[in-house]
Enzyme design. Structure first.
Site, mmCIF file in Angstrom:
data_model
loop_
_atom_site.group_PDB
_atom_site.id
_atom_site.type_symbol
_atom_site.label_atom_id
_atom_site.label_comp_id
_atom_site.label_asym_id
_atom_site.label_seq_id
_atom_site.Cartn_x
_atom_site.Cartn_y
_atom_site.Cartn_z
ATOM 1 N N ASP A 104 69.316 0.060 68.137
ATOM 2 C CA ASP A 104 68.936 1.472 68.210
ATOM 3 C C ASP A 104 67.413 1.582 68.143
ATOM 4 O O ASP A 104 66.739 0.688 67.635
ATOM 5 C CB ASP A 104 69.525 2.250 67.022
ATOM 6 N N MET A 105 66.878 2.711 68.636
ATOM 7 C CA MET A 105 65.433 2.931 68.536
ATOM 8 C C MET A 105 65.180 4.027 67.504
ATOM 9 O O MET A 105 65.789 5.093 67.562
ATOM 10 C CB MET A 105 64.863 3.343 69.894
ATOM 11 N N GLN A 134 63.566 6.238 74.475
ATOM 12 C CA GLN A 134 63.656 7.691 74.256
ATOM 13 C C GLN A 134 62.823 8.465 75.285
ATOM 14 O O GLN A 134 61.615 8.231 75.425
ATOM 15 C CB GLN A 134 63.144 7.986 72.847
ATOM 16 N N ARG A 155 69.602 1.582 77.021
ATOM 17 C CA ARG A 155 70.214 2.914 76.843
ATOM 18 C C ARG A 155 69.098 3.968 76.847
ATOM 19 O O ARG A 155 68.157 3.875 76.061
ATOM 20 C CB ARG A 155 70.936 2.952 75.497
ATOM 21 N N GLY A 159 66.041 11.322 72.560
ATOM 22 C CA GLY A 159 65.175 11.040 71.406
ATOM 23 C C GLY A 159 65.518 11.955 70.245
ATOM 24 O O GLY A 159 65.530 13.171 70.395
ATOM 25 N N HIS A 199 75.157 13.533 76.006
ATOM 26 C CA HIS A 199 76.346 14.382 76.190
ATOM 27 C C HIS A 199 76.105 15.436 77.254
ATOM 28 O O HIS A 199 76.963 16.246 77.529
ATOM 29 C CB HIS A 199 76.691 15.086 74.869
ATOM 30 N N ARG A 256 73.459 15.767 59.555
ATOM 31 C CA ARG A 256 72.526 15.783 60.699
ATOM 32 C C ARG A 256 73.200 16.353 61.949
ATOM 33 O O ARG A 256 72.620 17.133 62.682
ATOM 34 C CB ARG A 256 72.046 14.354 60.960
ATOM 35 N N ARG A 257 74.445 15.952 62.179
ATOM 36 C CA ARG A 257 75.175 16.458 63.355
ATOM 37 C C ARG A 257 75.320 17.983 63.267
ATOM 38 O O ARG A 257 75.194 18.689 64.250
ATOM 39 C CB ARG A 257 76.583 15.850 63.454
HETATM 40 P P1 FAD Z 1 71.360 17.832 74.261
HETATM 41 O O1 FAD Z 1 70.037 18.026 74.925
HETATM 42 O O2 FAD Z 1 71.419 17.911 72.752
HETATM 43 O O3 FAD Z 1 72.398 18.864 74.843
HETATM 44 C C1 FAD Z 1 72.483 19.031 76.252
HETATM 45 C C2 FAD Z 1 73.862 19.542 76.626
HETATM 46 O O4 FAD Z 1 74.864 18.556 76.265
HETATM 47 C C3 FAD Z 1 74.283 20.790 75.888
HETATM 48 O O5 FAD Z 1 73.739 21.946 76.484
HETATM 49 C C4 FAD Z 1 75.811 20.704 76.012
HETATM 50 O O6 FAD Z 1 76.207 21.078 77.305
HETATM 51 C C5 FAD Z 1 76.057 19.210 75.844
HETATM 52 N N1 FAD Z 1 76.293 18.912 74.422
HETATM 53 C C6 FAD Z 1 75.414 18.380 73.560
HETATM 54 N N2 FAD Z 1 75.971 18.245 72.336
HETATM 55 C C7 FAD Z 1 77.209 18.745 72.437
HETATM 56 C C8 FAD Z 1 78.281 18.933 71.514
HETATM 57 N N3 FAD Z 1 78.172 18.585 70.244
HETATM 58 N N4 FAD Z 1 79.424 19.454 71.975
HETATM 59 C C9 FAD Z 1 79.537 19.840 73.262
HETATM 60 N N5 FAD Z 1 78.568 19.719 74.177
HETATM 61 C C10 FAD Z 1 77.422 19.175 73.765
HETATM 62 N N6 FAD Z 1 68.438 8.788 69.546
HETATM 63 C C11 FAD Z 1 67.426 7.980 69.187
HETATM 64 O O7 FAD Z 1 66.297 8.445 68.959
HETATM 65 N N7 FAD Z 1 67.640 6.614 69.053
HETATM 66 C C12 FAD Z 1 68.834 6.038 69.340
HETATM 67 O O8 FAD Z 1 68.978 4.814 69.214
HETATM 68 C C13 FAD Z 1 69.904 6.884 69.781
HETATM 69 N N8 FAD Z 1 71.107 6.370 70.105
HETATM 70 C C14 FAD Z 1 72.057 7.196 70.648
HETATM 71 C C15 FAD Z 1 73.243 6.644 71.111
HETATM 72 C C16 FAD Z 1 74.181 7.447 71.743
HETATM 73 C C17 FAD Z 1 75.447 6.830 72.271
HETATM 74 C C18 FAD Z 1 73.937 8.858 71.884
HETATM 75 C C19 FAD Z 1 74.933 9.745 72.572
HETATM 76 C C20 FAD Z 1 72.793 9.406 71.388
HETATM 77 C C21 FAD Z 1 71.841 8.607 70.755
HETATM 78 N N9 FAD Z 1 70.657 9.144 70.253
HETATM 79 C C22 FAD Z 1 69.658 8.295 69.856
HETATM 80 C C23 FAD Z 1 70.500 10.616 70.095
HETATM 81 C C24 FAD Z 1 69.791 11.260 71.270
HETATM 82 O O9 FAD Z 1 68.421 10.904 71.256
HETATM 83 C C25 FAD Z 1 69.908 12.795 71.237
HETATM 84 O O10 FAD Z 1 69.288 13.276 70.065
HETATM 85 C C26 FAD Z 1 71.319 13.335 71.257
HETATM 86 O O11 FAD Z 1 72.156 12.564 72.080
HETATM 87 C C27 FAD Z 1 71.322 14.772 71.809
HETATM 88 O O12 FAD Z 1 70.908 14.813 73.162
HETATM 89 P P2 FAD Z 1 71.926 14.944 74.404
HETATM 90 O O13 FAD Z 1 71.327 14.243 75.561
HETATM 91 O O14 FAD Z 1 73.259 14.458 74.012
HETATM 92 O O15 FAD Z 1 72.048 16.468 74.758
#
Ligand code: FAD
Length: 275
Positions: A104-105, A134, A155, A159, A199, A256-257
């Site tokens: 992870d970063m 990120q 990946r 961020g 997501h 956090r979630r």
């Molecule tokens: P967002 O910009 O949060 O949301 C965009 C859209 O996605 C929303 O408008 C909605 O349509 C959909 N969405 C988002 N959340 C939901 C929800 N709960 N329910 C329904 N729809 C939703 N970050 C790091 O800094 N370091 C890491 O090593 C790291 N590892 C990760 C590994 C994985 C597998 C994932 C999924 C995330 C990781 N992250 C990590 C977190 C990442 O940086 C983001 O903070 C986090 O994923 C939120 O961004 P997003 O792209 O999912 O979408």
């Protein structure tokens, strides 16, 4: 015991519960990435204990022939103690694991040491490790140029850390733009090993389009408890991995979630009511 509202986002307190969760996912076509919750240790003892737990987990996966990867946080396995502690523990985990190991970063102060460790293990294992980058960091474009020529997977995420404006994009629209730009670069320059850690339906759609244009293989990664219906639907056509947190330190992760997205609380509630 983890209350039902939190268990939507966390697979359980023990490795055995997490492996059972992976078995259920595998039966539905989704792969698992296991993450023992824990980070920011300053004591070597704590970092070594979590590294030991990952080694035990890797052995348990091999014994049960369960298809899963690991994902470790540098500050969980010693970076807060010193670079050497991190590197020794990472080497131990990679050596013990038959399976793929993700790194992870964390925040920007850790980027260089994390990428260097990834590069070393990517070369030594011929690509059996992956690293996260990120989109909110301005340096990521250059980092991707370095990573494009290495074995292993990368990946791309938006961020999760609150970074200073001099080195990071802080507006969501600008981060999304950077994500698109970096993802496009990856599909154009990476032969394989692209993971879309998001997501966001818009980013996943972009990946599907880029895959159709360039043919580059990719995988989609999402978290436990987030858009699970979409995970199973996408798995019918694409490689989908669920990142599965587990362990006794579940409370801060769950909190956090919920803070990150109030709707998560509603999704969790709905999942419980619908059970
Ligand atoms: P967002 O910009 O949060 O949301 C965009 C859209 O996605 C929303 O408008 C909605 O349509 C959909 N969405 C988002 N959340 C939901 C929800 N709960 N329910 C329904 N729809 C939703 N970050 C790091 O800094 N370091 C890491 O090593 C790291 N590892 C990760 C590994 C994985 C597998 C994932 C999924 C995330 C990781 N992250 C990590 C977190 C990442 O940086 C983001 O903070 C986090 O994923 C939120 O961004 P997003 O792209 O999912 O979408």
């Amino acid at each position: 015991m983890i209350p039902p509202i939190a268990s939507n986002f966390v697979a359980g307190e023990t490795a055995a519960a997490a492996i059972d969760h992976v078995d259920d996912l595998n039966a539905r076509g989704v792969h698992g990435i296991l993450n023992l919750l824990g980070e920011h240790y300053e004591e070597r003892e704590n970092a070594d204990a979590d590294a030991d737990a990952y080694v035990d987990l890797a052995n348990a996966l091999a014994e049960r022939e369960t298809d899963a990867c690991l994902s470790v946080k540098p500050s969980q396995i010693g970076l807060g103690v010193g670079d050497a502690a991190f590197e020794e523990n990472l080497a131990r985990i990679v050596a013990a694991a038959d399976c793929f190991v993700w790194i992870d970063m964390e925040d920007h102060t850790t980027t260089d040491v994390t990428l260097d460790a990834f590069e070393r293990h990517a070369r030594e294992t011929d690509g059996n490790v992956g690293v996260c980058v990120q989109a909110n960091l301005k340096r990521t474009g250059e980092d991707l140029e370095r990573l494009a020529d290495l074995p292993g997977k990368v990946r791309l995420v938006k961020g999760a850390y609150d970074e200073p404006a001099e080195i990071a994009y802080r507006e969501k629209a600008r981060v999304d733009e950077a994500y698109r730009e970096y993802l496009t670069y990856m599909f154009e320059h990476f032969e394989d090993g692209i993971a879309v850690g998001s997501h966001d339906p818009a980013m996943i759609e972009l990946a599907q389009d880029l895959h159709a244009d360039h043919g580059t293989p990719f995988e989609i990664q999402m978290l436990t408890g987030v858009r699970e219906r979409a995970q199973f639907d996408l798995a019918e056509e694409y490689e989908v991995y669920q990142y599965i947190p587990y362990g006794s330190k579940w409370f801060s992760y769950f909190y956090r979630r919920i803070r990150e997205r109030k709707q998560n609380a509603l999704f969790a509630l709905r999942a419980i009511v619908g059970r």
